[in-house]
Motif scaffolding. Structure first.
Motif, mmCIF file in Angstrom:
data_model
loop_
_atom_site.group_PDB
_atom_site.id
_atom_site.type_symbol
_atom_site.label_atom_id
_atom_site.label_comp_id
_atom_site.label_asym_id
_atom_site.label_seq_id
_atom_site.Cartn_x
_atom_site.Cartn_y
_atom_site.Cartn_z
ATOM 1 N N SER A 52 0.823 -1.222 0.000
ATOM 2 C CA SER A 52 0.000 0.000 0.000
ATOM 3 C C SER A 52 0.849 1.260 0.000
ATOM 4 C CB SER A 52 -0.918 -0.015 1.225
ATOM 5 O OG SER A 52 -0.137 -0.089 2.415
ATOM 6 N N LEU A 53 2.052 1.184 0.569
ATOM 7 C CA LEU A 53 2.914 2.365 0.590
ATOM 8 C C LEU A 53 3.328 2.788 -0.806
ATOM 9 C CD1 LEU A 53 5.280 1.782 3.645
ATOM 10 C CD2 LEU A 53 3.493 3.490 3.402
ATOM 11 N N LEU A 54 3.393 1.827 -1.722
ATOM 12 C CA LEU A 54 3.779 2.161 -3.086
ATOM 13 C C LEU A 54 2.645 2.806 -3.858
ATOM 14 C CD1 LEU A 54 5.816 -1.036 -4.035
ATOM 15 C CD2 LEU A 54 6.659 1.140 -3.126
ATOM 16 N N GLN A 55 1.434 2.702 -3.330
ATOM 17 C CA GLN A 55 0.269 3.247 -4.025
ATOM 18 C C GLN A 55 -0.277 4.499 -3.362
ATOM 19 O OE1 GLN A 55 -2.529 0.018 -4.075
ATOM 20 N NE2 GLN A 55 -1.354 -1.204 -5.533
ATOM 21 N N ALA A 56 0.150 4.728 -2.102
ATOM 22 C CA ALA A 56 -0.428 5.843 -1.356
ATOM 23 C C ALA A 56 0.235 7.145 -1.768
ATOM 24 C CB ALA A 56 -0.240 5.609 0.146
ATOM 25 N N GLY A 57 -0.530 8.257 -1.724
ATOM 26 C CA GLY A 57 -0.009 9.591 -1.926
ATOM 27 C C GLY A 57 0.250 9.930 -3.377
ATOM 28 N N PRO A 58 0.804 11.116 -3.565
ATOM 29 C CA PRO A 58 1.091 11.564 -4.941
ATOM 30 C C PRO A 58 2.192 10.712 -5.573
ATOM 31 C CG PRO A 58 1.168 13.387 -3.366
ATOM 32 C CD PRO A 58 1.126 12.130 -2.573
ATOM 33 N N THR A 59 2.243 10.784 -6.865
ATOM 34 C CA THR A 59 3.277 10.049 -7.591
ATOM 35 C C THR A 59 4.614 10.787 -7.481
ATOM 36 O OG1 THR A 59 2.779 11.215 -9.643
ATOM 37 C CG2 THR A 59 1.555 9.166 -9.183
ATOM 38 N N ARG A 60 5.659 10.107 -7.887
ATOM 39 C CA ARG A 60 6.977 10.726 -7.832
ATOM 40 C C ARG A 60 7.075 11.908 -8.791
ATOM 41 N NH1 ARG A 60 11.509 6.602 -8.971
ATOM 42 N NH2 ARG A 60 12.749 8.459 -8.470
ATOM 43 N N GLY A 61 6.447 11.799 -9.945
ATOM 44 C CA GLY A 61 6.478 12.911 -10.884
ATOM 45 C C GLY A 61 5.823 14.158 -10.340
ATOM 46 N N GLU A 62 4.702 13.956 -9.651
ATOM 47 C CA GLU A 62 4.023 15.097 -9.057
ATOM 48 C C GLU A 62 4.852 15.730 -7.944
ATOM 49 O OE1 GLU A 62 -0.485 13.317 -9.812
ATOM 50 O OE2 GLU A 62 0.367 13.412 -7.803
ATOM 51 N N LEU A 63 5.502 14.875 -7.168
ATOM 52 C CA LEU A 63 6.349 15.405 -6.093
ATOM 53 C C LEU A 63 7.539 16.179 -6.655
ATOM 54 C CD1 LEU A 63 6.356 12.323 -3.681
ATOM 55 C CD2 LEU A 63 5.131 14.487 -3.381
ATOM 56 N N LEU A 64 8.146 15.673 -7.739
ATOM 57 C CA LEU A 64 9.274 16.374 -8.356
ATOM 58 C C LEU A 64 8.828 17.715 -8.949
ATOM 59 C CD1 LEU A 64 11.116 13.424 -10.131
ATOM 60 C CD2 LEU A 64 11.947 14.760 -8.189
ATOM 61 N N GLU A 65 7.673 17.710 -9.552
ATOM 62 C CA GLU A 65 7.161 18.952 -10.129
ATOM 63 C C GLU A 65 6.856 19.970 -9.044
ATOM 64 O OE1 GLU A 65 3.662 20.427 -13.263
ATOM 65 O OE2 GLU A 65 3.756 18.327 -12.571
ATOM 66 N N ASN A 66 6.308 19.486 -7.942
ATOM 67 C CA ASN A 66 6.020 20.376 -6.820
ATOM 68 C C ASN A 66 7.319 20.934 -6.228
ATOM 69 O OD1 ASN A 66 4.694 21.716 -4.779
ATOM 70 N ND2 ASN A 66 4.521 19.904 -3.481
ATOM 71 N N ALA A 67 8.316 20.082 -6.087
ATOM 72 C CA ALA A 67 9.596 20.543 -5.553
ATOM 73 C C ALA A 67 10.267 21.539 -6.489
ATOM 74 C CB ALA A 67 10.507 19.336 -5.323
ATOM 75 N N TYR A 68 10.153 21.316 -7.776
ATOM 76 C CA TYR A 68 10.758 22.235 -8.747
ATOM 77 C C TYR A 68 10.132 23.624 -8.645
ATOM 78 C CZ TYR A 68 12.410 23.973 -13.267
ATOM 79 O OH TYR A 68 13.007 24.719 -14.259
ATOM 80 N N LYS A 69 8.832 23.672 -8.385
ATOM 81 C CA LYS A 69 8.152 24.954 -8.241
ATOM 82 C C LYS A 69 8.567 25.685 -6.971
ATOM 83 C CE LYS A 69 4.027 23.542 -10.828
ATOM 84 N NZ LYS A 69 2.573 23.320 -10.758
ATOM 85 N N HIS A 70 9.004 24.932 -5.972
ATOM 86 C CA HIS A 70 9.363 25.539 -4.689
ATOM 87 C C HIS A 70 10.870 25.818 -4.601
ATOM 88 C CE1 HIS A 70 5.373 24.054 -3.525
ATOM 89 N NE2 HIS A 70 5.429 24.931 -2.518
ATOM 90 N N LEU A 71 11.589 25.830 -5.717
ATOM 91 C CA LEU A 71 13.032 26.100 -5.688
ATOM 92 C C LEU A 71 13.361 27.469 -5.073
ATOM 93 C CD1 LEU A 71 14.459 24.617 -9.010
ATOM 94 C CD2 LEU A 71 15.038 23.983 -6.667
ATOM 95 N N PRO A 72 12.596 28.553 -5.331
ATOM 96 C CA PRO A 72 12.917 29.833 -4.671
ATOM 97 C C PRO A 72 12.848 29.751 -3.151
ATOM 98 C CG PRO A 72 11.508 30.209 -6.575
ATOM 99 C CD PRO A 72 11.553 28.720 -6.375
ATOM 100 N N SER A 73 11.796 29.091 -2.626
ATOM 101 C CA SER A 73 11.721 28.965 -1.163
ATOM 102 C C SER A 73 12.824 28.059 -0.620
ATOM 103 C CB SER A 73 10.344 28.423 -0.768
ATOM 104 O OG SER A 73 10.144 27.111 -1.288
ATOM 105 N N ILE A 74 13.164 27.051 -1.389
ATOM 106 C CA ILE A 74 14.266 26.178 -0.963
ATOM 107 C C ILE A 74 15.570 26.973 -0.926
ATOM 108 C CG2 ILE A 74 15.632 24.171 -1.601
ATOM 109 C CD1 ILE A 74 13.099 22.950 -2.811
#
Length: 1440
Positions: free
Chosen positions: A1084-1106
């Motif tokens: 179930s852990l492999l199916q739960a939550g957003p996908t890796r692509g979505e997480l990478l896209e979200n992280a890319y958008k937050h590069l200024p705050s990072i």
């Protein structure tokens, strides 16, 4: 009598004496005269007699008629009697006296007369010889000043005499032999008529068969200065009388008389007489002849026999019956013959051939010649090695080396057959009272240390040499030797001390990099302090003060500080000022002072404060007056300029602004500098190389002063001269000279280039000072206008030079750049280091000029941009697209410090750090500073391009082919593949030059990428290089850290994956992988939550705050950042010192992206210590934590190679901190969204095999304590969370430390109740927990007790239940179990527990367990019934 008082005269003393005598009082002291110990009792009794007059020497015997005879006084002095012999005769020999048994009334005298034979029966008459004066002769007058002296070399060898010849048997001195072979006339003496020539041995034996001849008597009479006739008659008469009496006596009578004589004589005297009869072998040939003839030696007579009697003579001539009088027994004769044989054999084995003319060598003494024999062969070398031995040149010597003893390397030590001296023996010799030995030992130690630093010992040592020497106390030995008054000892000590403190190639390397960008900045040569040093803390936990530490303790930690503690500086000053040693000692002394100043700012201040030290150096070695022409061989440097002295001032100026101002305050420093740079080196009356070096170091010293904003007035005074020299340097060519040129011309050409580098550096410093004049004047004016802010900080005073003083430098400098870059473009050969350094300095000068020019009021943008375009088109772009630039990049690749791994064992002590430069072996030096390194040229070129593109962004497109060049990208890819951890050794400080080159290359790509879209295809390469160099930046590069974070690391232009659809591709690849998976059930852990692509896209958008997060986190040290910035962009008024912070390794750890997590965990622990529980985090802290996880996930996905240097265990340990920060933080959706993919990433097979929880984790004192804390947190707040459980299970895999599993099953057994993760939902392979087989008896017992007691059950802890069941079943019923007694006992005990188990389900599982079966609801399969082999094992255990 009273004690005399002051003022009393002699009359008063006499009057007191008369009063004392008249009263007849007893004296308080008695004068006793002690007798001479050597005098006998009789003589002591006559001690009061002043003079004894002896009229006659008459022996009176009762019953013997005597005739008085007049005696002359003896000419021979009376021998002193031995006190020891007298005591022996009176005490020790009392038991040997003749005693008589007396009756009661018998008179002893009558008994003695009746029983004792009177001496008159033996001695019939005692007569004194005539003592008439003998004739005396005066020496014959000669023409010479002295009589001719005889030479012993011409003395004939003494022939062996016949056995009956007493005179010949007597040992003759060399003078007697010479005298016999010479005539009296040769000594200037007239031969008297009454002296007849002596007959030889052969003639004597023929004429006188008794062995006593007339000539013999005459000869003896001459020796005794008596007439010959009377002496001859007496001897013949006595001899005939003795023979007649012996002939009348029988053999029994003779033996009886012999016994009586032995009884009457003292035993010691008797043994002495018998020992005189033992012959002394003259030569081995003579001894062999005696042995062949079996000749026994008779005793010498005591006035009762012939002068010389042996067995042959006595048998044939002494008496017809062969009667012999002898005190020698047969046993003694046998021993004597044995000794003769031994001495004969040893003489044959003598190590040298004895010559006839050698003095006192007629008797061979083998025991005294043992040292002359050949040395035995050295013993074989043991496996553990042998003691190191060195020759006088400081090289190792093999034990079996064929070295002659004449070299002086063999000595009388423990291993005299082994050549060479050990360190212990050299230490002993260095404390010798003999000056030559002390000097030799110190010189040998100096050469040993010097060769060790150059790795030229000629062999390998098991232990590093220098640490052993320091541990043995060589610092104290040299400091003690330095106090000697002997100049030879001082010279050798200074040589040894310089070799110990100074690495030969360090100063040369520092001189070369001084002309590079930021080359003036050097780290202090301080030892790296260890964190676990418990000796610096008292029992109460307080730190020990410096003054309370002992000298040995300080010297052990820091050798330089220990020497300063031992008052080394005053002694060096005394040597320079008073002793005035020769040139080598002066140079060594100055080199030692330079090394002390390199140590730290505190050491430099002590050199400055040492009384009269700098005054002596300025007066003697930096003279202002003229000097004579210096010879080629320099023996005395007093009164001459010395380069090392100027270098010492140069290093002192580096230590700080205040030190430089102190040196300049008297005005003498700048006068000396101007004196040396205004004269051409050829006119200095010095050696041409020394003259160029002196001029170069003087320019370097002036540059340092100018870099602080000081000593700028002299620039205005010398401006015409400096411009003239700049125009002369324009004539220099970077092309190598023709091979037909002489070596001296080539050397001078290189020296001119080095001097040009120094001049360019000075002008760059002046430009930087003039560029800040406008800014400082504006700030000063603003501070003066704000009168109400009186408490504001004082503003620095503007410099005395302005931009108008340097504006004229632009034209000649640009002309040099144009010319030299064009010449470099056409060069196909390898560039000389002097050429690269000169071009680099020139480009740094031009870059600084343009950088400051844009800030001036006279700045003309149009003209400046046109000049830049011309420079780029005609020089820079052609050069950077030429083969020369490609060779520069290739050299950077192969000489990269980021790929350098120092696998060699360090031979240098920690208390005496150095840069490890070796002038004789350039390949062993650090890559960035090797001779062929192009790092300096690359820095100057890329910095110039960076400054120009910052001014004129329009020309950035022209550099697109350069950043896309294959040579450049290949170099960047090579450093990104590196997984070598940076070192903390001092030599790794040179890596900062490559870091600077990479920094300006990255800034170049950033400028080009903003103008050219085609460059974005290489963004991942440049971004990976930026991440790599970011983790390698050193202390002092804080400004580069901020610049990289603000412009490159978190820049979207460098992370192109977020713009080209990479997140979508990641999701597609992950779904394809899940589809192709063979497992029917996906966790179930492999199916739960957003996908890796979505997480990478979200992280890319937050590069200024990072970026803001990390800049705030790493920007806390504002003071360090400002200091670093002032040096990077050259702000002289902000620079206080060019000594960098102590070098301890890279500025940031390799896992720098995890540091915010560690910081939050530390703050949470501090809050808990103050009684505050962290339940909910503020929003900004939560967002900071999420941004950290986003950046980690982004780097792990898109830049995994950049994290190879971070241990996989350290990553897991940092993630553990997220669960420990707050009680429910891991339950936050944003946090779980990134913890989940990181878990899936770290549980991949390629990551799992890198896990090693047994190894030390960087930044974690004890991983066991951290995991126990994590178990406590899980037990308290997890509620069986599957994500938390997976992180808990990672260290519990079977291949890791046993203690971690014991901690769970023993200390935290309650965690097993909540560890309810189903086997089907386990991401980790179940086999990682089951294999290898568990063999620890304690843990197996814990498994059994936990199962039987019900701590774990299959229903609430299926994974741990399966682990315990599997390991117990394999241990109990496996046929391959251990046969050790302990294992057998444990197996028997556990089997009994199984049979006693009342839980039938557990009993069935224990006995029927078959194996793992993930398809089964239980997670394992069972046999239908107990197998027969297991049943038999249970029955056997029950019977036992």
């Amino acid at each position: 009598m009273k004690r005399p008082k002051p003022g009393e005269t002699e009359d008063d003393l006499l009057r007191q004496q008369e009063d004392f005598i008249s009263r007849q009082q007893t004296a308080s002291a008695t004068v006793v005269k002690r007798g001479d110990k050597r005098k006998t009792t009789t003589e002591k009794g006559r001690g009061d007699t002043k003079k004894v007059t002896v009229e006659k020497d008459v022996v009176q015997l009762p019953g013997l008629s005597m005739t008085s005879t007049m005696f002359e006084p003896s000419i021979h002095p009376q021998k002193k009697k031995s006190r020891f012999k007298e005591q022996t005769a009176t005490t020790g020999g009392s038991h040997q006296r003749v005693t008589f048994d007396l009756e009661d009334d018998e008179d002893p005298e009558e008994a003695m007369d009746r029983r004792d034979t009177h001496v008159t029966s033996v001695l019939s008459k005692i007569m004194e010889r005539e003592a008439n004066p003998s004739p005396r002769f005066l020496p014959k007058t000669t023409n010479q000043g002295f009589p001719t002296a005889p030479h012993r070399g011409t003395t004939p060898r003494q022939q062996p005499a016949s056995q009956g010849d007493t005179k010949a048997n007597k040992k003759q001195s060399l003078f007697a032999q010479q005298f016999e072979s010479s005539s009296p006339s040769s000594f200037g003496v007239n031969t008297p008529s009454l002296l007849t020539p002596s007959m030889g041995p052969d003639t004597r034996s023929k004429q006188d068969p008794q062995g006593i001849s007339e000539a013999d008597s005459v000869e003896e009479s001459v020796e005794s200065n008596q007439p010959s006739s009377s002496l001859t008659d007496d001897r013949i008469g006595i001899h005939q009388e003795n023979l007649s009496k012996l002939s009348e006596m029988s053999e029994a009578d003779i033996l009886e008389e012999q016994k009586k004589l032995k009884a009457m004589l003292d035993p010691s005297l008797l043994s002495f007489m018998q020992s005189r009869n033992i012959p002394k072998p003259v030569a081995s040939s003579h001894a062999s002849k005696l042995e062949q003839k079996n000749v026994s030696v008779a005793s010498e007579p005591m006035d009762i026999g012939p002068p010389a009697v042996n067995q042959e003579n006595c048998g044939s001539q002494g008496s017809a019956d062969g009667k012999v009088v002898s005190f020698t027994d047969p046993v003694a004769d046998m021993k004597v013959s044995d000794r003769m044989e031994e001495s004969s054999g040893e003489s044959l084995k003598a190590p040298v051939t004895i010559k006839e003319d050698w003095v006192h060598m007629d008797k061979t003494e083998p025991e005294k010649l043992e040292w002359m024999k050949d040395l035995p062969k050295p013993s074989a070398k043991s496996k553990e090695g042998s003691q190191a031995r060195f020759d006088f040149n400081g090289h190792l010597i093999a034990r079996d080396a064929d070295i002659s003893v004449r070299t002086g390397l063999h000595h009388h030590g423990d291993e005299q057959e082994v050549p060479g001296y050990s360190l212990e023996e050299l230490f002993t010799l260095s404390r010798s009272a003999v000056t030559q030995q002390q000097v030799l030992a110190l010189q040998t130690l100096a050469r040993i240390i010097y060769n060790c630093r150059l790795k030229q010992l000629g062999g390998e040592l098991l232990e590093p040499l220098l640490p052993q020497l320091l541990k043995s106390g060589i610092l104290f030995l040299l400091r003690w030797s330095l106090d000697s008054v002997n100049e030879g000892v001082i010279a050798s000590t200074m040589e040894a001390l310089a070799a110990l403190l100074i690495q030969p190639g360090d100063e040369g390397t520092l001189d070369r990099v001084f002309s590079w960008h930021r080359g003036m900045e050097v780290p202090p040569m301080l030892p790296i302090s260890s964190d676990d040093d418990t000796e610096d803390v008292t029992e109460e936990g307080e730190e020990i003060q410096e003054k309370d530490r002992s000298d040995p303790h300080i010297a052990e930690k820091d050798a330089i500080k220990g020497l300063l503690r031992m008052t080394l500086l005053p002694r060096l000053r005394y040597i320079l000022e008073v002793v005035r040693p020769p040139a080598p000692v002066v140079l060594n002394t100055l080199a030692i002072l330079i090394r002390i100043c390199r140590h730290s700012q505190e050491a430099s201040h002590q050199v400055m404060r040492c009384p009269r030290l700098l005054q002596t150096i300025f007066t003697e070695f930096l003279p202002m007056s003229s000097w004579k022409q210096q010879d080629d061989v320099i023996s005395d440097v007093y009164g001459y300029p010395v380069v090392s002295a100027m270098k010492l001032i140069h290093v002192l100026c580096l230590s700080g602004r205040n030190t430089t101002a102190s040196l300049l305050s008297g005005g003498k420093l700048m006068s000396v500098i101007m004196r040396y740079i205004t004269i051409e080196p050829a006119d200095m009356q010095l050696n041409i190389a020394e003259a160029y070096h002196l001029s170069t170091v003087s320019l370097h010293t002036w540059r340092i002063c100018v870099s602080y904003g000081l000593a700028c007035d002299e620039y205005r005074e010398l401006y015409p001269l400096l411009m003239q020299q700049l125009q002369l340097f324009q004539r220099l060519s970077v092309h190598p000279l023709a091979s037909t040129e002489e070596e001296s011309d080539v050397a001078v050409h290189r020296l001119q280039m080095t001097r040009a580098c120094a001049l360019f550096g000075l002008l760059e410093g002046v430009v930087n000072v003039a560029g800040t004049a406008t800014e400082l004047q504006a700030k000063l004016k603003m501070s003066n206008d704000k009168t109400e802010t009186a408490s504001s900080d004082a503003q620095p005073v503007p410099p005395c030079i302005s931009w108008s003083h340097v504006s004229g430098l632009q034209s000649p400098v640009e002309l040099c750049v144009f010319r030299w870059l064009v010449e470099l473009t056409s060069i196909t050969r390898t560039l000389n280091p002097e050429v690269m350094d000169m071009v680099s300095c020139l480009m740094n000068l031009l870059a600084s000029f343009y950088d400051k020019y844009t800030q001036q009021a006279c700045y003309r943008p149009v003209d400046c941009l046109q000049t830049i375009e011309k420079l780029v088109d005609t020089s820079l772009v052609p050069f950077m697209t030429s083969a020369t630039f490609y060779s520069v990049m290739v050299n950077l690749k192969f000489q990269s410090s980021l790929r350098y791994e120092d696998n060699k064992k360090s031979i240098y002590p920690s208390s005496l750090p150095d840069f490890g430069c070796d002038p004789s072996d350039a390949d062993s030096n650090y890559p960035s500073v090797r001779i062929e390194s192009t790092c300096g040229l690359a820095i100057g070129l890329l910095r110039l391009v960076h400054i120009l593109l910052k001014i004129h962004k329009g020309v950035a497109v022209k550099f697109c082919p350069i950043v896309e060049n294959t040579y450049v990208t290949t170099y960047l890819k090579a450093i990104c593949k590196n997984s070598i951890k940076p070192s903390s050794r001092l030599c790794f400080n040179f890596a900062r030059f490559e870091h600077q080159a990479l920094y300006y290359l990255l800034r170049l790509y950033h400028s080009v990428a903003q103008q050219a879209e085609s460059c974005h295809q290489f963004s991942n390469v440049y971004h990976s290089a930026a991440l790599t160099v970011f983790a390698r930046l050193l202390p002092g590069d804080e400004y580069y850290v901020q610049e990289l974070m603000s412009s490159i690391l978190f820049n979207t232009d460098f992370i192109a994956e977020g713009r080209i659809g990479d997140p979508i591709a990641v999701d597609l690849a992950e779904r394809l992988q899940m589809t192709s998976s063979k497992d029917s059930q996906i966790p179930s852990l492999l199916q739960a939550g957003p996908t890796r692509g979505e997480l990478l896209e979200n992280a890319y958008k937050h590069l200024p705050s990072i970026r803001n997060l990390y800049m705030v986190f790493f920007g806390s040290g504002q003071d360090a950042i400002l200091k670093s910035k002032s040096k990077c962009i050259h702000q002289p008024h902000e620079i206080d010192t060019y000594i960098q912070p102590a070098f301890t390794g890279p500025l940031l750890p390799v896992d720098w992206m995890f540091l915010p997590l560690l910081h939050l965990h530390t703050e949470a622990q501090k809050a808990e210590l103050h009684g505050k529980s962290v339940k909910a985090l503020p929003s900004h802290i939560l967002s900071a934590l999420v941004d950290t996880l986003r950046w980690i996930f982004m780097v792990e996905t898109w830049r995994p190679k950049c994290l190879k240097m971070v241990p996989q265990t350290a990553k897991i340990a940092r993630i553990f901190c997220v669960f420990l920060i707050g009680s429910d933080l891991f339950l936050e959706d944003t946090v779980r969204q990134y913890l989940n993919p990181l878990l899936r990433l770290y549980t991949k097979p390629e990551y799992l095999k890198l896990l090693d929880f047994d190894a030390p984790v960087p930044g974690v004192t004890s991983f066991y304590d951290l995991f126990m804390e994590l178990l406590t947190q899980y037990e308290a707040v997890s509620f069986g969370d599957a994500l938390f459980a997976h992180y808990i299970l990672l260290p519990l895999q079977q291949r890791f430390d046993l203690g971690i599993r014991k901690g769970l099953w023993g200390e935290h057994a309650a965690v097993l109740r909540s560890l309810s993760l189903p086997i089907s939902q386990l991401i980790l392979p179940i086999d990682n927990f089951l294999y290898p087989q568990e063999t620890n008896p304690d843990l197996l017992s814990i498994y059994m007790s936990s199962l039987i007691s019900g701590v774990i059950k299959q229903t609430w802890s299926p994974i741990m239940y399966l682990v315990a069941l599997h390991h117990l079943n394999v241990f109990l019923f496996s046929q391959t179990g251990s046969d050790q007694i302990e294992a057998v006992r444990t197996r028997l005990r556990l089997l009994r527990l199984v049979m006693a188990c009342k839980d039938q389900v557990l009993l069935h599982h224990m006995t029927c367990y078959q194996g793992v079966d993930l398809s089964s609801p239980l997670g394992f399969s069972l046999y239908p019934s107990i197998p027969s082999d297991r049943s038999s094992i249970l029955q056997a255990a029950q019977k036992r």
